[in-house]
Design an enzyme around this catalytic site. Structure first.
Site, PDB file in Angstrom:
ATOM      1  N   SER A  26       7.599  43.011 -29.290  1.00 49.81           N
ATOM      2  CA  SER A  26       7.048  41.665 -29.279  1.00 49.81           C
ATOM      3  C   SER A  26       5.536  41.723 -29.347  1.00 49.81           C
ATOM      4  O   SER A  26       4.924  42.740 -29.029  1.00 49.81           O
ATOM      5  CB  SER A  26       7.459  40.918 -28.012  1.00 49.81           C
ATOM      6  OG  SER A  26       6.707  41.423 -26.926  1.00 49.81           O
ATOM      7  N   LYS A  27       4.993  40.595 -29.772  1.00 50.97           N
ATOM      8  CA  LYS A  27       3.549  40.501 -29.906  1.00 50.97           C
ATOM      9  C   LYS A  27       2.895  40.716 -28.546  1.00 50.97           C
ATOM     10  O   LYS A  27       1.897  41.415 -28.418  1.00 50.97           O
ATOM     11  CB  LYS A  27       3.224  39.112 -30.435  1.00 50.97           C
ATOM     12  CG  LYS A  27       1.753  38.848 -30.563  1.00 50.97           C
ATOM     13  CD  LYS A  27       1.539  37.452 -31.088  1.00 50.97           C
ATOM     14  CE  LYS A  27       0.067  37.095 -31.036  1.00 50.97           C
ATOM     15  NZ  LYS A  27      -0.176  35.726 -31.445  1.00 50.97           N
ATOM     16  N   ARG A  28       3.495  40.100 -27.517  1.00 50.01           N
ATOM     17  CA  ARG A  28       2.877  40.159 -26.198  1.00 50.01           C
ATOM     18  C   ARG A  28       2.760  41.597 -25.697  1.00 50.01           C
ATOM     19  O   ARG A  28       1.737  42.007 -25.193  1.00 50.01           O
ATOM     20  CB  ARG A  28       3.658  39.298 -25.207  1.00 50.01           C
ATOM     21  CG  ARG A  28       2.738  38.595 -24.243  1.00 50.01           C
ATOM     22  CD  ARG A  28       3.467  37.576 -23.390  1.00 50.01           C
ATOM     23  NE  ARG A  28       4.257  36.634 -24.169  1.00 50.01           N
ATOM     24  CZ  ARG A  28       5.524  36.342 -23.911  1.00 50.01           C
ATOM     25  NH1 ARG A  28       6.161  36.920 -22.921  1.00 50.01           N
ATOM     26  NH2 ARG A  28       6.174  35.462 -24.654  1.00 50.01           N
ATOM     27  N   GLY A  60       1.233  43.984 -29.277  1.00 44.47           N
ATOM     28  CA  GLY A  60      -0.003  43.633 -29.977  1.00 44.47           C
ATOM     29  C   GLY A  60       0.143  43.672 -31.483  1.00 44.47           C
ATOM     30  O   GLY A  60       1.246  43.547 -32.029  1.00 44.47           O
TER      31      GLY A  60
END
Ligand code: GLU
Length: 492
Positions: free
Chosen positions: A246-248, A251
């Site tokens: 995930s992006k969280r 990154g």
């Protein structure tokens, strides 16, 4: 088989990440293989989390990958009347009902059920309200949601998943689920089905994270009198610690744009993506566009999770080593004419482009790419490791500077002398430059390697590279002479 119609329906709540791009790619491959249609639908109903920036980013990412679509982009918010109409229809036909239970009441019941180790789902309190009771509550101004009335049936409901086989659930396990919020907005679960029906979608190829919705959606198809599409649920992509990508937590490393900006070739990246969750059934890993379209099939999508295997913080291998290996393969082997426009873009971005590379020096430009690419990993290496071929302003890397130059103070004198000899050459060829370099070593009483490695460092700034004399001829007499003459300036 009727004409297949597939869709890619991203929610624009962030950039296009590798999971989303893989979903798009699988849909696209199936469409190309079957001569079907791909619909791009932006599922922007969650207005708090959707943004114009994400929409632009997703479209840009797809365009970079070369994943094109035949219809759309449609925007889910443009069809809210359809969603409301479907909800009204379900209510009128008695397939949905108003539920006035408040959040607090539901929470209390949930806690009680948990304590008694009973089913925590909705208990159906409002399912049996009479029309008068409903009227009364509405007149009293009570808030209500709309719940789907799951048919009271024995047995199971299910479907054949193209990847996972038979998937089913017993009716008793499905609670009456909410389809419209108290503020009147239909839930995603319903909008998604209404849109797929309107867009005449025949195949839904999406991540396994949507499987909890699928059973409920089967009920919605039935209630709306529409045929159920074929489903194929793809495995999730996890990191090496088995955490969802995930992006969280990961990154930019999972964003498609990151790969574009770091010099990946779009097709190489598609080739990497396809292997994250699919295999051809043999040991092939490199596919041209045509080969991949030919080889792709839904039933060869893996059942279990795929691992995105990147090592954080390693500059050479800053992402999954397989992604790099596939990129290198293409970068080093595709016809140089095909690579040239992409190298051009990189050189433009880094201020290293000269228009005559498209004109009088085009042959030189192609030959230079051919010469230097064999050690490169990504396109941006042309502007970093390859900088000395395109500019006189390049850095000399510390390691070769110490090892190949500073350790041999004699080079201060030998290389400028060799430069004088090179200046006099009327034929600056591989043969002649090599001969003079060997003579220079002999006169200095050192191994030829000392001269050659010193020269490589001074002329290119790099520790390693192609054959030295090919490099000299490529960079050209005048530049080589002037660079070698500046050798003394490298010493403190
Ligand atoms: N909008 C959903 C998402 O981005 C896709 C839903 C679907 O494929 O049905 O995850």
């Amino acid at each position: 088989m009727p004409h297949p119609r597939l869709r890619f329906p991203p929610s624009p709540t962030g950039y296009l990440h590798i999971g989303g791009a893989r979903t798009a790619l699988y849909n696209w491959l199936y469409v190309k293989k079957t001569g079907g249609t791909l619909v791009l639908r932006i599922e922007d109903t969650d207005t708090d989390r959707s943004s114009e920036e994400s929409i632009a980013g997703i479209i840009e990412g797809l365009e970079w990958l070369g994943i094109d679509w035949d219809e759309g982009p449609y925007f889910q918010t443009d069809f809210s009347a359809d969603h409301r109409r479907a909800a009204d229809k379900l209510l009128q036909e008695g397939k949905a009902y108003r539920c006035f239970c408040t959040r607090e009441e539901l929470e209390k019941k949930r806690e009680a059920a948990l304590a008694a180790k009973q089913n925590v789902g909705y208990d159906g309190t409002c399912r049996h309200l009479s029309e008068d009771q409903v009227e009364g509550k509405l007149e009293a101004g009570l808030d209500s949601v709309l719940r789907f009335k799951v048919p009271e049936r024995q047995g199971k409901i299910g479907y054949h998943d193209e990847v996972l086989g038979r998937i089913e659930s017993s009716y008793a396990e499905i609670d009456d689920f909410v389809i419209v919020r108290s503020n009147g907005s239909p839930l995603y679960l319903l909008c998604n089905v209404v849109d797929d029906i309107r867009d005449r979608i025949s195949h839904v190829v999406r991540g396994q994270d949507h499987m909890t919705n699928t059973i409920k959606q089967l009920l919605l198809y039935e209630a709306l009198g529409a045929p159920v599409p074929i489903f194929a649920h793809m495995p999730l992509t996890l990191d090496t610690k088995k955490a969802k990508i995930s992006k969280r937590s990961h990154g930019e490393i999972v964003a498609v744009q990151f790969y574009r900006d770091n010099g990946f070739l779009p097709w190489a990246f598609n080739n990497f993506l396809v292997l994250l969750g699919w295999s051809p059934g043999d040991d092939r890993e490199i596919f041209s566009r045509e080969e991949l379209i030919e080889a792709f099939s839904l039933d060869r999508i893996n059942k279990s999770a795929s691992i995105f295997n990147y090592r954080k913080g390693d500059p050479k291998f800053f992402t999954d080593p397989k992604a790099i290996a596939i990129n290198e393969h293409y970068l080093r082997t595709i016809p140089v004419e095909e690579l040239a426009p992409q190298v051009r873009e990189v050189l433009i971005d880094h201020g290293l482009w000269h228009d005559d590379y498209d004109g009088a020096r085009h042959r030189w430009f192609l030959d230079t790419i051919e010469l230097i690419r064999s050690r490169f990993h990504v396109l941006t290496d042309f502007a970093t490791m390859g900088r000395a071929y395109f500019s006189d302003e390049y850095e000399i890397e510390e390691k070769p500077l110490n090892k190949n130059v500073l350790k041999h103070p004699g080079l201060k004198q030998w290389l400028p002398e060799l430069a004088d000899d090179y200046e006099k050459l009327s034929d600056f060829s591989v043969e002649h430059t090599e001969k003079l370099a060997r003579v220079c070593a002999e006169q200095a009483g050192v191994k030829p390697g000392v001269i050659i490695n010193g020269m490589r460092t001074v002329v290119t700034g790099q520790l390693a590279g192609p054959s030295m004399f090919d490099i000299l001829v490529t960079i050209g007499q005048e530049k080589v002479v002037s660079r070698l003459k500046k050798t003394p300036q490298l010493y403190p």
